[in-house]
Scaffold this active site. Structure first.
Site: not given
Length: 395
Positions: A116, A119, A229, A232, A268
């Site tokens: 998405h 990313h 990212g 996380d 996601s």
């Protein structure tokens, strides 16, 4: 993150590099179109160099017939807006061969696919940090425990390749499990206490699997910088700890969370929310903002968590797993809801340039059957965060 809806079976990937047997691997480089100053044109004939581009060594080959390979010269464009189809590799040999054809610095973006815009933002930032961007697409079995949804995780390689073409990725490695783990994985990496709280408590073997695969891929690609990212956040902290303590020579670059217009962090898993659940999911980012506002006003750690939780309670229909306030660098837990082990992971205080302590407020909750995580940066004022004084506080 994982979801619970089985993906549709995929047919053969037309972009897959054919196995060549004992004579070596074949790599197929396909260029669909080149963007020049907003215009789209067909790829230039072999041997020609378009304007605004500098010649590079032959970084791809194409299959002419079943018995021969002829090299096609590809160009590296100075105009960063120009895009090209990434080279797709699957085996270790194909990856190694393609990497030798990418001179200069390299940035690595590791994904599990189903890409998405979050990313894609990693790739965009990677292009600003290095000459070439390598993306991996691999659903890693060692980070899934028995009974988790490894088989159901979506595999959307064709769509992912199309998306990566728009942001300028140079090389994609999409291996099968046997390419990453040629022999059964008997070696494990224990990231330490940081991997056994919060997400690590829910999934005790998860971060060991993440640490293992990321270490392996960094060793295979040898990038100058690896981008992860901030969404996380605990994974990011785990990998920084592992790479630092194992002296793995790679710079870790954190990319801020990308949010939809309604404030929901891109994931996601969002596709599995119903319309009503999507509305309720907005409460997670609202709760984090409430906590951040409390921190700005000088609230103590436990008060920050309480403010955050009040938004979730008021929304209703959300099954809260935890809210936790941590030191952004060490992940020392400063405050949290009932199940959070406050004081775990104590370490040096992480300070920002302005003297405030760098905190991060995290939340995990189920909306319907979909488990979501989110987090937000929280500056902690020294007078509000005397950690020894407030250790053990829960909201």
């Amino acid at each position: 993150e994982h979801n619970k809806t089985p993906s549709k079976a995929q047919g053969p990937d037309p972009g897959r590099i054919p196995e060549s047997g004992p004579t070596g691997s074949r790599i197929t480089a396909t260029i669909k179109s080149v963007q020049v100053s907003g215009r789209s044109s067909n790829p230039p004939p072999v041997g020609t160099i378009p304007r605004d581009c500098a010649p590079a060594s032959s970084i791809g080959v194409r299959r002419e017939d079943s018995d021969s390979i002829s090299h096609r010269r590809v160009t590296i464009c100075k105009n960063r807006n120009m895009t090209h189809r990434p080279i797709l590799t699957h085996t270790r040999a194909e990856l190694a061969d393609a990497l030798t054809r990418l001179p200069g610095t390299k940035a690595l973006v590791m994904t599990m696919g189903a890409l998405h815009n979050g990313h894609l933002q990693l790739v965009r930032e990677a292009r600003e940090l290095a000459d070439h961007v390598i993306v991996t697409i691999f659903v890693n079995p060692t980070q899934f425990a028995p009974g988790e949804d490894f088989d159901a995780y979506p595999r959307t390689l064709d769509a992912d390749m199309d998306a990566l073409e728009t942001v300028g990725a140079d090389l994609v490695w999409a291996p099968a499990p046997q390419d990453v783990y040629p022999t059964p994985a008997t070696v494990t990496i224990d990231p330490g206490p940081i991997a056994r709280v919060l997400e690590g408590k829910t999934r005790p073997t998860h971060f060991a699997g993440v640490a293992l695969v990321c270490t392996k891929v960094v060793n295979l690609v040898r990038p100058d910088v690896a981008l992860y990212g901030q969404k996380d956040a605990q994974q990011l902290a785990v990998l920084r700890t592992v790479f630092t303590q194992l002296d793995i020579p790679v710079r870790v670059h954190a990319v801020p969370i990308v949010r939809a217009e309604d404030g929901v962090a891109l994931s996601s898993r969002n596709q599995y929310l119903s319309d009503d659940e999507r509305i309720r999911a907005r409460a997670l980012s609202r709760a984090l903002r409430r906590g951040a506002e409390a921190a700005e006003a000088g609230a103590k750690p436990a008060q920050i968590v309480t403010e955050c939780r009040s938004v979730i309670d008021a929304e209703g229909g959300i099954d809260l797993d935890y809210i936790a306030l941590v030191d952004a660098g060490t992940f020392e837990i400063l405050a949290g809801t009932e199940s959070v082990p406050v004081g775990e992971g104590a370490g040096p205080v992480t300070l920002a340039a302005d003297g405030t302590r760098e905190g991060r407020l995290l939340i995990a909750a189920k909306v319907g059957t979909t488990r979501l995580i989110d987090n937000m940066e929280v500056p902690l004022h020294a007078e509000a965060c005397a950690c020894s004084e407030h250790a053990g506080e829960n909201a």
